[in-house]
Structures are given as structure tokens and as C-alpha cells.
Design an enzyme around this catalytic site. Structure first.
Site, short mmCIF file in Angstrom:
data_model
loop_
_atom_site.label_atom_id
_atom_site.label_comp_id
_atom_site.label_asym_id
_atom_site.label_seq_id
_atom_site.Cartn_x
_atom_site.Cartn_y
_atom_site.Cartn_z
N CYS A 1 59.29 36.79 45.61
CA CYS A 1 58.44 37.97 45.68
C CYS A 1 59.20 39.24 45.35
O CYS A 1 60.32 39.43 45.77
CB CYS A 1 57.78 38.06 47.04
SG CYS A 1 56.06 38.39 46.77
N GLU B 1 52.45 42.11 44.73
CA GLU B 1 52.30 40.74 44.23
C GLU B 1 51.61 39.85 45.25
O GLU B 1 51.78 40.03 46.45
CB GLU B 1 53.69 40.16 43.92
CG GLU B 1 54.38 40.93 42.82
CD GLU B 1 55.83 40.52 42.63
OE1 GLU B 1 56.20 39.41 43.04
OE2 GLU B 1 56.58 41.33 42.06
#
Ligand code: SAH
Ligand code: SF4
Length: 382
Positions: A336, A86
Site C-alpha cells: 500500500c 488506494e
């Protein structure tokens, strides 16, 4: 590919030296091309040779979710082997004193071995280290999206998935390329590397001299609690981490940023604030208090804002600069690792229940001051 290696490739093919610059410009300008066919300045023969010899992009399939009225863009990238990573692009409008910023948060590993329990990446466990190109291509991807509106990435933070100092050689090579005016071209001071406290890694960075900003994820000033929140603490306890950070600040003249995720009823008590103030008093340091992003499979929530403000006041009274950070992108799972975790699938309910119970027990013991007897996480070597 390093510029000298590219120059050598061009030379070996008997092409004029300026081709290397043309190729380099095409790769880096405005995020660059994703295939040699797009480099119209080159003759077809060189484009074909490039296509045979090299790849121009490592982050294939990318899904983007927007949050905060478009001010936050969360990207989920799929790599060649299926690994999911990500990156998050955050736009900050200009204020009276500062220009508009476009800060990109990037990943250094797929997953993470450290296993902080409040972190979605930590729960995923370790996948693998990212290659230099895989780190850089996250930045090129964001740069291309921004370039469409004539904007550029102004700041980069290694606060995505992974522990950068456990993939240090590649992270350093990536930072060099990000900083190089002929490649990504972003000032060293606008690059931040965040670590959960890999002491030998911090010491290696110190020996290299001032390069970029170092952020240290502290989350607790007392070992018993930090053992639970940052399992790496069982190898490198908090006093060693702060001492390495202090030496870094002294050697580089740069202030250390400490990150402190505020978890309600766990690390946000007045006693924690006093312990942190005592630990950092007199240091060239700044503390960022971050309300915990709610993630699945923890028994915890963010601290209430009034608690965070009281915590900040204790630190400021001790002379420690403190900022309360605003969460970004909560509606798209911006902590995250959350998107990658979503794709990986839900673990079985009993496993989730056991995890929650273990965290409750461990944090309760830590609050009583008992050190954890859990082993150091696997994969966290010296
Ligand atoms: N591994 C490195 C860098 C990646 S994590 C490190 O730990 O510093 C980047 C930051 O996100 C860390 O400060 C981490 O503690 C924080 N973080 C992780 N999960 C979070 C959550 N659920 N809420 C708030 N901050 C979180
Ligand atoms: Fe790894 Fe950082 Fe998440 Fe801890 S907070 S598990 S070190 S990515």
C-alpha cells in the site's frame, strides 16, 4: 450521512417517510448510485433537491490495475483536493471448507504519520485524515464493480494507507455504517482494523466491547528493533502494546491477530522468533507472517521462504497459531502506498541514498540491541 439525519431531511421537506428508505436503498444497494439522477424510484423534484443538497460519491477519478490473473484489483482513487488513496480488492476462490471471499483492503488516511520504513505509505508521510464518506466510498466503489457479476464484498480490512486508530472517530463511524444491515451490511467479525500499536486507541476500542477483529502490526518483539521498524514504538513500547492487546482479547473473547512483516536479515533471526514466542506464549493470539513486499528506497528484501518456515516452526512449537501469508499483486505495486508514491514522483537520488544508509545504520544498531534516540514521529499525539 447517518440514517436519522436523512430521515430528518426528508421530513423537513414534507416528503413521506418512506422516501428516506428509498434514498438509503439507492445509496447502499450493490454499491449504490453516484448521482441522484440514477434514482428512478423518486419524483424529479426530490432528485433535484438531493442533487442540490448532497454529493453521492467522494472518490472521483479511479484507476484500476489487475494482477494475479485478475484475482487482485488495485484501485488508485483521486479525492476532491487531489489526495491519492488506494484500495485493493482480492478474490479468493471457494475451498473445501470455506466459501469464496472478496476481501477489500481500504485506507483510513492519505499517507501516514507513523513512518514505518518498509512501508511505501510511511515514506510518503502524513497527508490528511479521510472523511467518513471517503472511507465508505472505497467500499461502495468495490461493491459496484462486484455487483456487475452478482458478487459482493465479504470481508473488509483497514490495511490500506494510514493508521486507523489515529483517525479513530471517523473509522468508528465508518465501521458502524459498514456493519449496519440497512447500509453496507457486512458482519462485524468480517471487518478487521489493523493498528501499528496506538495503545490509547486499543484501550478505547476495548471499552466499546466486541465490534470487529483487531489486528496489531508487531514486526519485532524487541524494543530496539521495533523502534526502527515501527517508530510509534518510541512512544508505546512493545510490552504496552501487547498488554493492551491482551486486555482487548480478554474483554472481548476475540483472538488477537498479530502481523509480522518478514524482512531478510533484519527481524527474521532465530533470536527474534524466540523473543516473539516468549512475548506471546499462553496468549489467545494468532501470528500472520508476511514476506515483505519489495518497496523502493529501502535496503531490504523479504526473508527467504526457508527462514520464514523456520520462524513459523519456532512459534508453533511454543503453541502459537501461525500462518504464512502469500503476497498479492506484486506486479502492480500492491504494497500500500506504492501507486500513490509513483504519482508523487521520485525523490532526488541523494535523499534516497541517505535514507537507505540511515536505515542500514539504524537497523544494525538495533540488532546490537541499542535503542534508537530518534524522536517520536510528528503528528502522533496522545
Ligand atoms: N497502519 C496500520 C494499517 C495499515 S498498514 C498498520 O500498520 O497496521 C497494513 C499492514 O501492511 C501492516 O501490517 C503493515 O505492516 C503492512 N505492510 C506495510 N508495508 C508492507 C510491505 N512493504 N510488505 C509487507 N507488509 C507491509
Ligand atoms: Fe503507517 Fe501502517 Fe505504513 Fe506503518 S505500516 S507507515 S503505520 S500505514
Amino acid at each position: 450521512m447517518a440514517p436519522d439525519a436523512l430521515a430528518a431531511w426528508v421530513r423537513e421537506r414534507g416528503e413521506p417517510a418512506y422516501r428516506a428508505r428509498q434514498i438509503g436503498d439507492a445509496v447502499w444497494k450493490d454499491g449504490g448510485v453516484t448521482g441522484s439522477a440514477e434514482i428512478r424510484t423518486l419524483p424529479a423534484s426530490v432528485r433535484d433537491a438531493l442533487a442540490t443538497a448532497f454529493r453521492f460519491d467522494t472518490v472521483g477519478d479511479t484507476e484500476i490495475r489487475y494482477a494475479d490473473d485478475g484475482q487482485t484489483e488495485k484501485a488508485l482513487h483521486r479525492l476532491d483536493d487531489g489526495a491519492l488513496i488506494e484500495s485493493v480488492l482480492m478474490h479468493y476462490p471457494a475451498t473445501g471448507t470455506s466459501r469464496e471471499r472478496h476481501t477489500l483492503c481500504i485506507s483510513s488516511q492519505a499517507g501516514c504519520a507513523v513512518g514505518c520504513p518498509f512501508c511505501a505509505t510511511g515514506e510518503l508521510g502524513f497527508g490528511r485524515d479521510l472523511e467518513v464518506a471517503e472511507i465508505l466510498d472505497q467500499a461502495r466503489h468495490a461493491a459496484r464493480r462486484l455487483a456487475a457479476d452478482g458478487r459482493r464484498v465479504t470481508n473488509i480490512v483497514f490495511m490500506g494507507m494510514g493508521e486507523p486508530l489515529l483517525n479513530l472517530d471517523r473509522v468508528l463511524a465508518a465501521v458502524e455504517a459498514l456493519n449496519d444491515p440497512h447500509r453496507f451490511g457486512i458482519g462485524a467479525r468480517r471487518i478487521t482494523v489493523s493498528t501499528s500499536g496506538v495503545v490509547p486507541g486499543i484501550r478505547r476500542l476495548t471499552a466499546l466491547g466486541p465490534q470487529f477483529t483487531l489486528a496489531v502490526s508487531l514486526h519485532a518483539a524487541r524494543d530496539a528493533l521495533r523502534d526502527v521498524l515501527v517508530p510509534l514504538n518510541r512512544r508505546w513500547p512493545v510490552a504496552d502494546v501487547v498488554s493492551a492487546a491482551r486486555d482487548h482479547a480478554r474483554a472481548t473473547g476475540r483472538r488477537i491477530s498479530y502481523e509480522y512483516t518478514m524482512i531478510g536479515g533484519v527481524n527474521d533471526t532465530p533470536a527474534d522468533a524466540i523473543a516473539l514466542a516468549d512475548l506471546l506464549r499462553g496468549d489467545h493470539a494468532h501470528v500472520n507472517l508476511i514476506p515483505m513486499n519489495p518497496v523502493a528506497h529501502t535496503p531490504w528484501q523479504a526473508s527467504p521462504m526457508a527462514t520464514i518456515e523456520a520462524f513459523a516452526a519456532t512459534l508453533r512449537t511454543a503453541g502459537i497459531g501461525t500462518t504464512i501469508r502469500r503476497n498479492r499483486g506484486q506486479e502492480v505495486g500492491a504494497a500500500c502506498g506504492q501507486l500513490a508514491a509513483e504519482r508523487t514522483g521520485e525523490p532526488p537520488a541523494p535523499a534516497v541514498a541517505r535514507r537507505r544508509e540511515r536505515l542500514e545504520t539504524e537497523s544494525a544498531a538495533a540488532l546490537r540491541g541499542e535503542r534508537s534516540h530518534e524522536p517520536v514521529p510528528v503528528g502522533v499525539g496522545e
